[in-house]
Write an enzyme that holds these catalytic residues in place. Structure first.
Site, PDB file in Angstrom:
ATOM      1  N   ARG A 230       0.858  -1.192   0.000  1.00  0.00           N
ATOM      2  CA  ARG A 230       0.000   0.000   0.000  1.00  0.00           C
ATOM      3  C   ARG A 230       0.899   1.248   0.000  1.00  0.00           C
ATOM      4  NH1 ARG A 230      -1.894  -0.006   6.377  1.00  0.00           N
ATOM      5  NH2 ARG A 230      -0.005   1.039   7.128  1.00  0.00           N
ATOM      6  N   GLY A 231       0.233   2.395  -0.047  1.00  0.00           N
ATOM      7  CA  GLY A 231       0.920   3.678   0.141  1.00  0.00           C
ATOM      8  C   GLY A 231       2.063   3.910  -0.825  1.00  0.00           C
ATOM      9  N   ILE A 232       3.129   4.422  -0.294  1.00  0.00           N
ATOM     10  CA  ILE A 232       4.269   4.815  -1.129  1.00  0.00           C
ATOM     11  C   ILE A 232       4.896   3.594  -1.800  1.00  0.00           C
ATOM     12  CG2 ILE A 232       6.601   5.814  -1.027  1.00  0.00           C
ATOM     13  CD1 ILE A 232       5.570   7.672   1.212  1.00  0.00           C
ATOM     14  N   ASP A 274       8.859 -10.712   7.057  1.00  0.00           N
ATOM     15  CA  ASP A 274       9.005  -9.569   7.959  1.00  0.00           C
ATOM     16  C   ASP A 274      10.506  -9.277   7.977  1.00  0.00           C
ATOM     17  OD1 ASP A 274       9.642  -8.041  10.192  1.00  0.00           O
ATOM     18  OD2 ASP A 274       7.955  -8.805  11.351  1.00  0.00           O
ATOM     19  N   ASN A 300      11.785   0.565   1.437  1.00  0.00           N
ATOM     20  CA  ASN A 300      10.653   1.454   1.718  1.00  0.00           C
ATOM     21  C   ASN A 300       9.909   1.106   3.004  1.00  0.00           C
ATOM     22  OD1 ASN A 300       8.215   3.230   0.970  1.00  0.00           O
ATOM     23  ND2 ASN A 300       7.336   1.170   1.069  1.00  0.00           N
ATOM     24  N   LYS A 307       5.609   8.637  20.418  1.00  0.00           N
ATOM     25  CA  LYS A 307       5.441   8.992  21.840  1.00  0.00           C
ATOM     26  C   LYS A 307       6.583   9.951  22.166  1.00  0.00           C
ATOM     27  CE  LYS A 307       2.312   6.084  23.708  1.00  0.00           C
ATOM     28  NZ  LYS A 307       1.009   6.637  23.913  1.00  0.00           N
ATOM     29  N   ASN A 311       7.631   9.061  27.473  1.00  0.00           N
ATOM     30  CA  ASN A 311       6.527   8.092  27.484  1.00  0.00           C
ATOM     31  C   ASN A 311       6.767   6.890  26.574  1.00  0.00           C
ATOM     32  OD1 ASN A 311       4.924   9.632  29.229  1.00  0.00           O
ATOM     33  ND2 ASN A 311       4.299  10.957  27.520  1.00  0.00           N
ATOM     34  N   TYR A 365      11.610   7.511  15.403  1.00  0.00           N
ATOM     35  CA  TYR A 365      11.429   7.582  13.946  1.00  0.00           C
ATOM     36  C   TYR A 365      12.487   8.505  13.315  1.00  0.00           C
ATOM     37  CZ  TYR A 365       8.919   8.274   9.493  1.00  0.00           C
ATOM     38  OH  TYR A 365       8.563   8.340   8.161  1.00  0.00           O
ATOM     39  N   THR A 402      -1.030   9.450   2.408  1.00  0.00           N
ATOM     40  CA  THR A 402      -1.114   7.988   2.521  1.00  0.00           C
ATOM     41  C   THR A 402      -1.904   7.636   3.782  1.00  0.00           C
ATOM     42  OG1 THR A 402       0.836   7.790   3.925  1.00  0.00           O
ATOM     43  CG2 THR A 402       1.218   7.679   1.559  1.00  0.00           C
TER      44      THR A 402
HETATM   45  P1  NAD Z   1       2.511   2.586   5.109  1.00  0.00           P
HETATM   46  O1  NAD Z   1       2.353   2.304   6.558  1.00  0.00           O
HETATM   47  O2  NAD Z   1       1.286   2.931   4.316  1.00  0.00           O
HETATM   48  O3  NAD Z   1       3.243   1.369   4.382  1.00  0.00           O
HETATM   49  C1  NAD Z   1       4.390   0.743   4.937  1.00  0.00           C
HETATM   50  C2  NAD Z   1       4.497  -0.648   4.376  1.00  0.00           C
HETATM   51  O4  NAD Z   1       5.641  -1.278   4.992  1.00  0.00           O
HETATM   52  C3  NAD Z   1       3.279  -1.506   4.707  1.00  0.00           C
HETATM   53  O5  NAD Z   1       2.868  -2.228   3.586  1.00  0.00           O
HETATM   54  C4  NAD Z   1       3.792  -2.423   5.812  1.00  0.00           C
HETATM   55  O6  NAD Z   1       3.119  -3.663   5.881  1.00  0.00           O
HETATM   56  C5  NAD Z   1       5.258  -2.583   5.411  1.00  0.00           C
HETATM   57  N1  NAD Z   1       6.067  -3.017   6.543  1.00  0.00           N
HETATM   58  C6  NAD Z   1       6.058  -2.512   7.793  1.00  0.00           C
HETATM   59  N2  NAD Z   1       6.877  -3.221   8.577  1.00  0.00           N
HETATM   60  C7  NAD Z   1       7.423  -4.199   7.825  1.00  0.00           C
HETATM   61  C8  NAD Z   1       8.350  -5.243   8.072  1.00  0.00           C
HETATM   62  N3  NAD Z   1       8.851  -5.443   9.290  1.00  0.00           N
HETATM   63  N4  NAD Z   1       8.697  -6.059   7.055  1.00  0.00           N
HETATM   64  C9  NAD Z   1       8.187  -5.874   5.822  1.00  0.00           C
HETATM   65  N5  NAD Z   1       7.295  -4.889   5.518  1.00  0.00           N
HETATM   66  C10 NAD Z   1       6.913  -4.063   6.522  1.00  0.00           C
HETATM   67  O7  NAD Z   1       3.589   3.758   5.004  1.00  0.00           O
HETATM   68  P2  NAD Z   1       3.844   4.853   3.850  1.00  0.00           P
HETATM   69  O8  NAD Z   1       3.211   6.117   4.279  1.00  0.00           O
HETATM   70  O9  NAD Z   1       3.536   4.320   2.499  1.00  0.00           O
HETATM   71  O10 NAD Z   1       5.421   5.050   4.028  1.00  0.00           O
HETATM   72  C11 NAD Z   1       6.371   4.307   3.297  1.00  0.00           C
HETATM   73  C12 NAD Z   1       7.757   4.775   3.677  1.00  0.00           C
HETATM   74  O11 NAD Z   1       7.849   6.191   3.485  1.00  0.00           O
HETATM   75  C13 NAD Z   1       8.101   4.528   5.135  1.00  0.00           C
HETATM   76  O12 NAD Z   1       9.459   4.194   5.248  1.00  0.00           O
HETATM   77  C14 NAD Z   1       7.836   5.873   5.782  1.00  0.00           C
HETATM   78  O13 NAD Z   1       8.572   6.053   6.961  1.00  0.00           O
HETATM   79  C15 NAD Z   1       8.271   6.806   4.680  1.00  0.00           C
HETATM   80  N6  NAD Z   1       7.692   8.154   4.772  1.00  0.00           N
HETATM   81  C16 NAD Z   1       6.357   8.357   4.622  1.00  0.00           C
HETATM   82  C17 NAD Z   1       5.843   9.652   4.697  1.00  0.00           C
HETATM   83  C18 NAD Z   1       4.383   9.967   4.492  1.00  0.00           C
HETATM   84  O14 NAD Z   1       4.003  11.142   4.524  1.00  0.00           O
HETATM   85  N7  NAD Z   1       3.514   8.988   4.272  1.00  0.00           N
HETATM   86  C19 NAD Z   1       6.702  10.721   4.937  1.00  0.00           C
HETATM   87  C20 NAD Z   1       8.057  10.456   5.112  1.00  0.00           C
HETATM   88  C21 NAD Z   1       8.545   9.184   4.999  1.00  0.00           C
END
Ligand code: NAD
Length: 461
Positions: A230-232, A274, A300, A307, A311, A365, A402
């Protein structure tokens, strides 16, 4: 409920109310679609400092698109009669200025004249590109200062033109890397870079780059992308596949259905793991060995566990650092040790603006995402990787629309997405385009860069 409030704000009536309060709707950005068969079509003005060193190479790249290219008198004089110039125009879609010849502060007034005279002519969603040399390679302190001055100029121009959806970047090209400029110049002139602005991209000397198919630059390549369900990650997988790559998409078991859906759509290969589990690295290496190696790995997968530090549990700290940083390094090391990343390949990390600027409630993070940048800085200098033409870069997304950002409370989200020069959030596609650019075999000179995909967020460096 928050969806309904958001819909009301985005309705015509809502926009009118916001307009009356002085909050105008942002300019809709022009993005790339595969039907476009050129990186740039439109009117472009090419200008130059005296003694410009990158002009020939820039003009050659621009001529490969469908630009009507007008030259300033200085550029005309330096390029000579062999290069034709379109008539001057009242409107330009791009302003390109070669400032590589500046060696003293007083010469910078030439850049002032170019932008003072032409910035009002820049069309909405226009492009500004300044070309320069890395200031640390300068022969004198005065030259270093005037080259570095271009950074302040370009970042400020990005702030001045962002409200109209336009972008501005500085490309610093090392001596001898003129032939490595093409991928970056094309990318930053094209709609693929719609949400990237105010950036400095360093281009260094790299090997042969002449055989790329610009419409399918990743044809024949294999890319492993983590977190693709999903997402990015989903957008990255789709974009790399669009550009011709075979994608191996990795995600955790609970996401298996979504993973299968995304991979089926792009003819990719799902890999359930994972990345923090004990057997993950071996599983990934086995899958890659079966494919005979990969050309690209995109780390990705990422999580937040927010937190304030007082905390935050140790488990929340460790989980975030493990997934976002340690696991990615472990996988990369194993792939490199087993020689599973092919020559000319690329390693891409996903950092974050919060890894640059820090964020309250995100010590874990931000530490992990800053770590990604450190890793890229260090690894990109590795002589063995350089000899193999393997690049190491990162993207640092800002506010991207996202599931992760949809979970932010409404008002914080409403403000958060506007706190940048383009006054809007980016799309997963915008991050994916930057990653595809890193993977382009013609971008081998783009090494060690952390490219912010954030509309020039007002936070961070
Ligand atoms: P998301 O939560 O929608 O997707 C993350 C994906 O990573 C998911 O499919 C999840 O299942 C997978 N994932 C998580 N842990 C895992 C593991 N241990 N092993 C394998 N897969 C795993 O997040 P997103 O918003 O699409 O973000 C993607 C990347 O971009 C991330 O690294 C996030 O930190 C970075 N990012 C996002 C944003 C934003 O605005 N959305 C901004 C800066 C950076």
């Amino acid at each position: 409920m928050t969806d309904r409030i958001e819909a009301a704000i985005n309705s015509n009536a809502g926009k009118k109310v916001l307009g009356a309060l002085g909050v105008n709707a942002p300019t809709e950005l022009r993005r790339y679609s595969p039907e476009q068969n050129t990186f740039f079509a439109g009117k472009l003005l090419l200008g130059a400092s005296d003694n410009a060193q990158l002009l020939d190479s820039a003009a050659t790249v621009i001529a490969q698109g469908e630009a009507q290219c007008s030259l300033t008198d200085s550029a005309k004089a330096q390029l000579g009669d062999g290069v034709s110039s379109a008539a001057d125009s009242e409107r330009y879609d791009a302003l390109v200025f070669d400032g590589s010849g500046f060696s003293e502060a007083r010469q910078l007034v030439q850049a002032y004249h170019f932008f003072h005279n032409n910035i009002r002519k820049l069309a909405p969603c226009g492009r500004i590109i300044i070309l320069g040399r890395p200031h640390l390679h300068a022969a004198t302190a005065e030259q270093a200062a005037s080259q570095r001055a271009l950074e302040g100029l370009s970042r400020s121009l990005a702030k001045e033109c962002g409200a109209r959806g336009s972008t501005a970047q500085l490309l610093t090209v090392a001596e001898g890397a003129e032939a490595n400029m093409a991928a970056a110049l094309r990318f930053f002139l094209s709609p693929k870079s719609a949400y990237i602005t105010g950036q400095v991209v360093n281009i260094s000397v790299a090997g042969n780059t002449d055989t790329v198919d610009w419409h399918k630059p990743l044809a024949g390549k294999i890319a492993l992308v983590t977190g693709v369900s999903r997402g990015i990650g989903e957008a990255i997988a789709e974009t790399l596949a669009r550009d011709g790559a075979t994608v191996v998409g990795l995600d955790v078991a609970p996401m298996e259905v979504d993973l299968a859906r995304v991979m089926a759509r792009i003819n990719g290969k799902p890999l359930v793991a994972d990345i923090t589990s004990e057997d993950a690295t071996q599983k990934i290496c086995d899958a890659v060995t079966a494919l005979g190696g990969i050309d690209m790995i995109v780390h990705n997968a990422g999580v937040t566990r927010d937190k304030t530090i007082a905390n935050m549990s140790e488990q929340q700290w460790q989980l975030t650092l493990n997934i976002n940083l340690a696991a990615a390094q472990q996988v990369t090391s194993a792939l490199l040790q087993q020689d599973l990343i092919r020559n000319g390949g690329s390693i891409v990390g996903v950092s974050s603006m919060n890894g640059i600027g820090g964020q309250r409630g995100q010590t874990n993070y931000a530490a992990s995402k800053a770590g990604v940048i450190g890793y890229v800085d260090f690894m990109s200098r590795d002589e063995t990787l350089k000899a193999k033409g393997i690049t190491v870069n990162a993207v640092a997304p800002g506010f991207i629309e996202t599931a992760m950002t949809a979970a932010i409370p409404l008002m914080t989200r409403m403000f958060g997405r506007r706190l940048n020069s383009l006054s809007q959030g980016g799309l997963p596609l915008d991050v994916a385009e930057a990653i595809a650019f890193f993977g382009n075999p013609a971008a081998r000179g783009v090494n060690g860069n952390t490219l912010r995909v954030c509309g020039q967020s007002w936070f961070g460096a």
